[in-house]
Design a protein around this motif. Structure first.
Motif, PDB file in Angstrom:
ATOM      1  N   ARG A  96       0.851  -1.186   0.000  1.00  0.00           N
ATOM      2  CA  ARG A  96       0.000   0.000   0.000  1.00  0.00           C
ATOM      3  C   ARG A  96       0.881   1.228   0.000  1.00  0.00           C
ATOM      4  NH1 ARG A  96      -4.534   0.103   4.451  1.00  0.00           N
ATOM      5  NH2 ARG A  96      -4.864   2.075   3.455  1.00  0.00           N
ATOM      6  N   ALA A  97       0.511   2.178  -0.796  1.00  0.00           N
ATOM      7  CA  ALA A  97       1.227   3.440  -0.794  1.00  0.00           C
ATOM      8  C   ALA A  97       0.826   4.220   0.455  1.00  0.00           C
ATOM      9  CB  ALA A  97       0.889   4.243  -2.043  1.00  0.00           C
ATOM     10  N   ILE A  98       1.812   4.660   1.192  1.00  0.00           N
ATOM     11  CA  ILE A  98       1.547   5.390   2.429  1.00  0.00           C
ATOM     12  C   ILE A  98       1.431   6.867   2.095  1.00  0.00           C
ATOM     13  CG2 ILE A  98       2.435   6.007   4.690  1.00  0.00           C
ATOM     14  CD1 ILE A  98       3.917   3.311   4.657  1.00  0.00           C
ATOM     15  N   ASP A  99       0.284   7.434   2.414  1.00  0.00           N
ATOM     16  CA  ASP A  99       0.024   8.844   2.173  1.00  0.00           C
ATOM     17  C   ASP A  99      -0.016   9.531   3.526  1.00  0.00           C
ATOM     18  OD1 ASP A  99      -0.601  11.266   1.136  1.00  0.00           O
ATOM     19  OD2 ASP A  99      -2.589  10.718   0.407  1.00  0.00           O
ATOM     20  N   GLU A 100       1.024  10.298   3.830  1.00  0.00           N
ATOM     21  CA  GLU A 100       1.130  10.926   5.150  1.00  0.00           C
ATOM     22  C   GLU A 100       0.114  12.030   5.361  1.00  0.00           C
ATOM     23  OE1 GLU A 100       5.138  12.129   5.629  1.00  0.00           O
ATOM     24  OE2 GLU A 100       5.916  10.102   5.431  1.00  0.00           O
ATOM     25  N   ASP A 101      -0.371  12.636   4.277  1.00  0.00           N
ATOM     26  CA  ASP A 101      -1.335  13.729   4.396  1.00  0.00           C
ATOM     27  C   ASP A 101      -2.746  13.217   4.634  1.00  0.00           C
ATOM     28  OD1 ASP A 101       0.733  15.452   3.882  1.00  0.00           O
ATOM     29  OD2 ASP A 101       0.353  15.505   1.723  1.00  0.00           O
ATOM     30  N   ARG A 102      -2.946  11.939   4.471  1.00  0.00           N
ATOM     31  CA  ARG A 102      -4.292  11.381   4.558  1.00  0.00           C
ATOM     32  C   ARG A 102      -4.742  11.290   6.014  1.00  0.00           C
ATOM     33  NH1 ARG A 102      -6.266   5.628   2.183  1.00  0.00           N
ATOM     34  NH2 ARG A 102      -8.437   5.965   2.676  1.00  0.00           N
TER      35      ARG A 102
END
Length: 158
Positions: A96-102
């Motif tokens: 999974r791509a980790i999206d820190e802004d999410r």
């Protein structure tokens, strides 16, 4: 590709887990076609442990299909009983791509408040709780408080 070898204890455990499964792939009169191989491969990727029902053929043909599927798809043959075949292959790790802004999305919560007078219907409210909010035991929505930094003594104790 070589097939996976299981110890008798591992095979027994897989058989126990497969007992409650329903067949996810059915092999018809055409036998082991490319489409069937693709479906079995997709089912192994999705579930890991699958049951296959063979609708036609003699026992020797089913045994040959069983061994071919295990060898071609790098799976472990778990059980062949009657017209059911059970195969197992470890599931690949999904990246999974980790999206820190999410941030966490909104949740819809059902709040049921019983009437203070007996015999009346409870009051039901559907509330939308955002990521920075929390629901109190009384059914109210409050904004989550920022955590205070821990004291120096508590940090040293950890």
């Amino acid at each position: 590709m070589p097939q996976i070898e299981l110890t008798p204890a591992e095979r027994r455990e897989q058989r126990a887990q497969a007992h409650h499964l329903d067949p996810v792939v059915h092999i018809g009169a055409d036998g082991l076609t490319d489409g069937v191989r693709k479906e079995v491969d997709a089912a192994l990727n999705a579930h890991g442990l699958i049951k296959i029902r063979v609708l036609a053929g003699e026992r020797a043909e089913r045994e040959l299909m069983y061994q071919q599927l295990a060898a071609e798809l790098n799976a472990a043959p778990v059980q062949h009983i009657g017209k059911l075949l059970v195969l197992w292959r470890p599931q690949p790790v999904k990246e999974r791509a980790i999206d820190e802004d999410r941030m966490p999305g909104p949740k819809t919560v059902k709040v049921v408040k019983n009437s203070q007078r007996g015999g009346q219907r409870p009051e039901i409210k559907m509330l939308r709780v955002l990521g920075n909010q929390r629901l109190t035991p009384g059914g109210q929505i409050k904004r989550a408080k920022k955590r205070k930094p821990t004291s120096v003594k508590k940090r040293q104790a950890d």
